[in-house]
Design a protein around this motif. Sequence first.
Motif, PDB file in Angstrom:
ATOM      1  N   GLY A 210       0.773  -1.226   0.000  1.00 51.07           N
ATOM      2  CA  GLY A 210       0.000   0.000   0.000  1.00 51.07           C
ATOM      3  C   GLY A 210       0.806   1.278   0.000  1.00 51.07           C
ATOM      4  N   GLY A 211       2.069   1.224   0.378  1.00 48.25           N
ATOM      5  CA  GLY A 211       2.878   2.432   0.404  1.00 48.25           C
ATOM      6  C   GLY A 211       3.205   2.984  -0.960  1.00 48.25           C
ATOM      7  N   CYS A 212       3.133   2.145  -2.002  1.00 51.25           N
ATOM      8  CA  CYS A 212       3.514   2.579  -3.352  1.00 51.25           C
ATOM      9  C   CYS A 212       2.766   1.732  -4.367  1.00 51.25           C
ATOM     10  N   VAL A 213       1.654   2.256  -4.875  1.00 51.63           N
ATOM     11  CA  VAL A 213       0.820   1.534  -5.838  1.00 51.63           C
ATOM     12  C   VAL A 213       0.520   2.451  -7.014  1.00 51.63           C
ATOM     13  N   LEU A 214       1.088   2.152  -8.158  1.00 58.63           N
ATOM     14  CA  LEU A 214       0.733   2.855  -9.391  1.00 58.63           C
ATOM     15  C   LEU A 214      -0.416   2.089 -10.039  1.00 58.63           C
ATOM     16  N   LEU A 215      -1.529   2.770 -10.266  1.00 54.70           N
ATOM     17  CA  LEU A 215      -2.766   2.130 -10.701  1.00 54.70           C
ATOM     18  C   LEU A 215      -3.264   2.801 -11.966  1.00 54.70           C
ATOM     19  N   ARG A 216      -3.509   1.999 -12.984  1.00 57.12           N
ATOM     20  CA  ARG A 216      -4.074   2.546 -14.220  1.00 57.12           C
ATOM     21  C   ARG A 216      -5.506   3.004 -13.943  1.00 57.12           C
ATOM     22  N   THR A 217      -5.836   4.228 -14.300  1.00 55.60           N
ATOM     23  CA  THR A 217      -7.150   4.786 -13.972  1.00 55.60           C
ATOM     24  C   THR A 217      -8.278   3.948 -14.551  1.00 55.60           C
ATOM     25  N   GLU A 218      -8.105   3.468 -15.765  1.00 58.80           N
ATOM     26  CA  GLU A 218      -9.130   2.639 -16.391  1.00 58.80           C
ATOM     27  C   GLU A 218      -9.382   1.371 -15.578  1.00 58.80           C
ATOM     28  N   ALA A 219      -8.320   0.780 -15.058  1.00 56.31           N
ATOM     29  CA  ALA A 219      -8.465  -0.426 -14.244  1.00 56.31           C
ATOM     30  C   ALA A 219      -9.133  -0.105 -12.920  1.00 56.31           C
ATOM     31  N   ALA A 220      -8.832   1.065 -12.359  1.00 60.76           N
ATOM     32  CA  ALA A 220      -9.475   1.473 -11.110  1.00 60.76           C
ATOM     33  C   ALA A 220     -10.970   1.627 -11.297  1.00 60.76           C
ATOM     34  N   GLU A 221     -11.373   2.212 -12.409  1.00 69.58           N
ATOM     35  CA  GLU A 221     -12.805   2.369 -12.672  1.00 69.58           C
ATOM     36  C   GLU A 221     -13.469   1.029 -12.924  1.00 69.58           C
ATOM     37  N   ARG A 222     -12.775   0.152 -13.633  1.00 62.97           N
ATOM     38  CA  ARG A 222     -13.337  -1.170 -13.921  1.00 62.97           C
ATOM     39  C   ARG A 222     -13.527  -1.983 -12.650  1.00 62.97           C
ATOM     40  N   ALA A 223     -12.596  -1.867 -11.717  1.00 60.69           N
ATOM     41  CA  ALA A 223     -12.667  -2.624 -10.465  1.00 60.69           C
ATOM     42  C   ALA A 223     -13.394  -1.866  -9.356  1.00 60.69           C
ATOM     43  N   ARG A 224     -13.872  -0.656  -9.650  1.00 65.06           N
ATOM     44  CA  ARG A 224     -14.603   0.171  -8.682  1.00 65.06           C
ATOM     45  C   ARG A 224     -13.742   0.421  -7.434  1.00 65.06           C
ATOM     46  N   ILE A 225     -12.533   0.880  -7.674  1.00 64.13           N
ATOM     47  CA  ILE A 225     -11.606   1.231  -6.595  1.00 64.13           C
ATOM     48  C   ILE A 225     -11.789   2.708  -6.257  1.00 64.13           C
ATOM     49  N   PRO A 226     -11.981   3.059  -4.994  1.00 63.79           N
ATOM     50  CA  PRO A 226     -11.894   2.194  -3.811  1.00 63.79           C
ATOM     51  C   PRO A 226     -13.235   1.697  -3.273  1.00 63.79           C
ATOM     52  N   ASP A 227     -14.351   2.064  -3.929  1.00 64.04           N
ATOM     53  CA  ASP A 227     -15.667   1.729  -3.373  1.00 64.04           C
ATOM     54  C   ASP A 227     -15.838   0.242  -3.117  1.00 64.04           C
ATOM     55  N   ALA A 228     -15.316  -0.588  -4.018  1.00 57.76           N
ATOM     56  CA  ALA A 228     -15.510  -2.035  -3.890  1.00 57.76           C
ATOM     57  C   ALA A 228     -14.755  -2.619  -2.701  1.00 57.76           C
ATOM     58  N   ILE A 229     -13.778  -1.891  -2.164  1.00 58.34           N
ATOM     59  CA  ILE A 229     -12.978  -2.421  -1.054  1.00 58.34           C
ATOM     60  C   ILE A 229     -13.056  -1.508   0.159  1.00 58.34           C
ATOM     61  N   ARG A 230     -14.113  -0.711   0.266  1.00 57.35           N
ATOM     62  CA  ARG A 230     -14.185   0.381   1.237  1.00 57.35           C
ATOM     63  C   ARG A 230     -14.050  -0.070   2.693  1.00 57.35           C
ATOM     64  N   LYS A 244      -7.116  -7.694 -10.146  1.00 59.95           N
ATOM     65  CA  LYS A 244      -6.808  -8.958 -10.817  1.00 59.95           C
ATOM     66  C   LYS A 244      -8.076  -9.754 -11.097  1.00 59.95           C
ATOM     67  N   GLY A 245      -9.044  -9.679 -10.169  1.00 56.04           N
ATOM     68  CA  GLY A 245     -10.312 -10.366 -10.389  1.00 56.04           C
ATOM     69  C   GLY A 245     -11.077  -9.830 -11.578  1.00 56.04           C
ATOM     70  N   GLY A 246     -10.816  -8.569 -11.937  1.00 56.06           N
ATOM     71  CA  GLY A 246     -11.452  -7.972 -13.103  1.00 56.06           C
ATOM     72  C   GLY A 246     -10.648  -8.136 -14.376  1.00 56.06           C
ATOM     73  N   GLY A 247      -9.653  -9.020 -14.346  1.00 56.38           N
ATOM     74  CA  GLY A 247      -8.855  -9.284 -15.536  1.00 56.38           C
ATOM     75  C   GLY A 247      -7.601  -8.446 -15.653  1.00 56.38           C
ATOM     76  N   GLY A 248      -7.265  -7.693 -14.617  1.00 54.49           N
ATOM     77  CA  GLY A 248      -6.089  -6.839 -14.678  1.00 54.49           C
ATOM     78  C   GLY A 248      -4.799  -7.608 -14.471  1.00 54.49           C
TER      79      GLY A 248
END
Length: 391
Positions: A210-230, A244-248
């Motif tokens: 969690g200290g260093c996570v580069l996240l593709r915005t498209e993948a974040a929207e597809r996986a509903r980050i952060p709402d899906a893990i709130r 990864k569960g969303g195919g990332g």
Amino acid sequence: MSAIAWTAVGSLVAWLWLLLGQGFFWRTDVRLPARRELPTWPSVCVVVPARDEAAVLPVSLPSLLAQDYPGPAEVFLVDDGSTDGTGELARRLADRHGGLPLTVGSPGEPPAGWTGKLWAVRHGIGLARARGPEYLLLTDADIAHAPDSLRRLVAAADTGGFDVVSQMARLRVESLWERLVVPAFVYFFAQLYPFRRIGRKGSRTAAAAGGCVLLRTEAAERARIPDAIRQAVIDDVALARAVKGGGGHIWLGLAERVDSVRPYPRLHDLWRMVSRSAYAQLRHNPVLLLGTVAGLVLVYLVPPAAVVLGPVTGSAAATLAGGLAWLVMTGTYLPMLRYYRQPVWLAPLLPFTAFLYLLMTVDSAVQHYRGRGAAWKGRTYTRPDAVADES
């Protein structure tokens, strides 16, 4: 053979399997590739959730503002209800050091069903969304980045086709307790989530740091980050699983130029760091807790016990099997000690450190059942299924 001999043999078998069959977790060569140049550099927004971080911000924030990134980049620090002037300090540091543009926001207290950090991340992503970034860098307020850190992260994600590129920041190792506990923390994490398996397409193993996570915005929207893990206390692993569960495609490795500046000088500090989330890692399941304790005893405590008890009971088999298991254990720990630039004499002490982790895990469960589990910076989080689903 005696019972202690059979148990020692079982421990040796377990260690031979860990050595060869657990994704070579003990190797420390999963690192970002050498620095590469891209024809065009995508836009990035850096989101920093911060709660009472005035002590570390003067070291960490200037390192983000000073990023040598050729493309559009901006920093969003989210002050999560701090009482030590974190937000105002961040503004003063930006005025003093310059560099990347800084926006300081505050989301207010998190609603029921949200952890404070993820509520802050949600607010930061919302602020960043107006810029339309191609990537989001989620980084903690205690993490200091070398000037080329963002450039290397983006290059690795872009050329490798990764939706997540995460680095396990090098934690501070200065006090005696930090030397004993911190390298083992990363070693145990890699044992649970072998880095090579995480980066392999088709593998179910998913984790991030969690200290260093580069996240593709498209993948974040597809996986509903952060709402899906709130509700997630261990939010980095939950994020990786959602993507990864969303195919990332995700990648995790050890950092060379990303460091945590937060000190844990006392055993009490390290104990709180581990125990606040250890039982959550076990999904608050007593059966998993018992299995974990039994596994730690068999794998880490039986070898030295067999070496001591074998001669006492006259069992050469126990002494030999325990000694070999302890030797394999020690050998697999040496690469992590070298990564942390620590002396090799710490390697045979891993059973002692594992015993501390066993006690921390049990304490985590005890605190949970006392209603004080997953407590951090003045907040205590209930188990996820105790909160009504708001979706």
